[in-house]
Design an enzyme around this catalytic site. Sequence first.
Site, PDB file in Angstrom:
ATOM      1  N   SER A  39      -6.667  -0.447  -7.772  1.00  0.00           N
ATOM      2  CA  SER A  39      -6.128   0.275  -8.934  1.00  0.00           C
ATOM      3  C   SER A  39      -4.680  -0.112  -9.196  1.00  0.00           C
ATOM      4  O   SER A  39      -4.221  -0.100 -10.340  1.00  0.00           O
ATOM      5  CB  SER A  39      -6.259   1.790  -8.750  1.00  0.00           C
ATOM      6  OG  SER A  39      -5.570   2.240  -7.599  1.00  0.00           O
ATOM      7  N   ARG A 170      -6.716  -5.341   6.748  1.00  0.00           N
ATOM      8  CA  ARG A 170      -6.408  -4.017   7.280  1.00  0.00           C
ATOM      9  C   ARG A 170      -7.206  -3.826   8.581  1.00  0.00           C
ATOM     10  O   ARG A 170      -8.341  -3.363   8.572  1.00  0.00           O
ATOM     11  CB  ARG A 170      -6.796  -2.914   6.286  1.00  0.00           C
ATOM     12  CG  ARG A 170      -6.031  -2.937   4.970  1.00  0.00           C
ATOM     13  CD  ARG A 170      -4.587  -2.513   5.145  1.00  0.00           C
ATOM     14  NE  ARG A 170      -3.915  -2.360   3.857  1.00  0.00           N
ATOM     15  CZ  ARG A 170      -3.317  -3.334   3.187  1.00  0.00           C
ATOM     16  NH1 ARG A 170      -3.336  -4.569   3.688  1.00  0.00           N
ATOM     17  NH2 ARG A 170      -2.724  -3.117   2.037  1.00  0.00           N
ATOM     18  N   GLY A 229       6.277 -14.447   0.983  1.00  0.00           N
ATOM     19  CA  GLY A 229       7.337 -13.447   0.887  1.00  0.00           C
ATOM     20  C   GLY A 229       8.398 -13.853  -0.117  1.00  0.00           C
ATOM     21  O   GLY A 229       8.094 -14.443  -1.166  1.00  0.00           O
ATOM     22  N   GLY A 257       2.628  -2.460  -2.010  1.00  0.00           N
ATOM     23  CA  GLY A 257       2.236  -2.747  -3.385  1.00  0.00           C
ATOM     24  C   GLY A 257       2.753  -4.058  -3.926  1.00  0.00           C
ATOM     25  O   GLY A 257       2.354  -4.485  -5.019  1.00  0.00           O
ATOM     26  N   ASP A 260      -0.032  -6.501  -4.469  1.00  0.00           N
ATOM     27  CA  ASP A 260      -0.872  -6.120  -5.608  1.00  0.00           C
ATOM     28  C   ASP A 260      -0.194  -6.508  -6.918  1.00  0.00           C
ATOM     29  O   ASP A 260      -0.849  -6.965  -7.855  1.00  0.00           O
ATOM     30  CB  ASP A 260      -1.153  -4.616  -5.580  1.00  0.00           C
ATOM     31  CG  ASP A 260      -1.815  -4.175  -4.280  1.00  0.00           C
ATOM     32  OD1 ASP A 260      -2.601  -4.962  -3.722  1.00  0.00           O
ATOM     33  OD2 ASP A 260      -1.534  -3.046  -3.831  1.00  0.00           O
TER      34      ASP A 260
END
Length: 321
Positions: A39, A170, A229, A257, A260
Amino acid sequence: MEQHDVFTLGETMVVFQPDQYAPLDYVHQFPKKIGGAESNVAIGLARLGHQVSWFSQLGDDPFGRFILKTIRGEGVDVSTCQFTRESPTGLLFKEQLSPDDLNVYYYRHQSAASMMTPDQLDEDAVSQAKILHITGITPALSKSAYDTTMRAIKIAKAHGVTVTFDPNLRLKLWSEDRARLVLQEIASLADVILPGIDEGEFLTGETEPEAIAKALNPQGDKTIIVKLGDEGAYYATAGEDGYVSGFKVRRVVDPVGAGDGFAAGIISGLLSGESIDHVIKRANAIGAMVVGMAGDIEGLPTAEAVEKFMVPDQEQRDVKR
């Protein structure tokens, strides 16, 4: 069914993120926000001007309704989402001890999203999109969530929909062996893969960006973008490869985030047909902007804001004169 630029699916949780640096033991107030990799990308793309559809299963509870209203309010189509009274909406608490010390606590075991099933997918919504965006989080939630992810990919491949994949590793959610097996499986089916350097090493055993890209793309027909990064990213496509520099971040407020935001930038550029180096440059800029603000979605910029951010300070001063 209205055609969308992008379809994505996954779990979004209610995020409780204190406004202070302190152990959660000593925090007494928790502002309520939302957070979820897919999302986040959907909202990022909507702010960049794209039509996006997001699917999930939410608990039929105040938290689930809060998530749906928030994402819908950002201009994302949530019409395929479903509610259940059998499982609750997942929760997440952030503990920030300093700008560089962040802990995340998940309360998502047997959450509503983890109980999603393949038959809940709207096949038309997937097949009529231009891009299907997948992360490695959703298949880690449960067997049925894995099956739902693979069903979405199967539909996309059958209809010529481009599949973008962010491994988003994860290890709190599954074992290393299972994670590696599934993420490699999805990578083999994806058209565009967006690993971080550590994720690339996890998936391939290689440590250098060029070797990671080659291992993930033995046939040379995919686009691999390895995130480095603030140093930028390395890319390898069917016809070219190279490095694109990043943006120095003066102050990291919240690192969650950033990946994302980067993914949203890449997908936006692919949809716009821009050159790969410009696509990655803008994605790097979005990632840098996201880490400068607390929250998963709060720092996601509009297209105008990104372009302004990418203009060097001297050029901005010249324009103002």
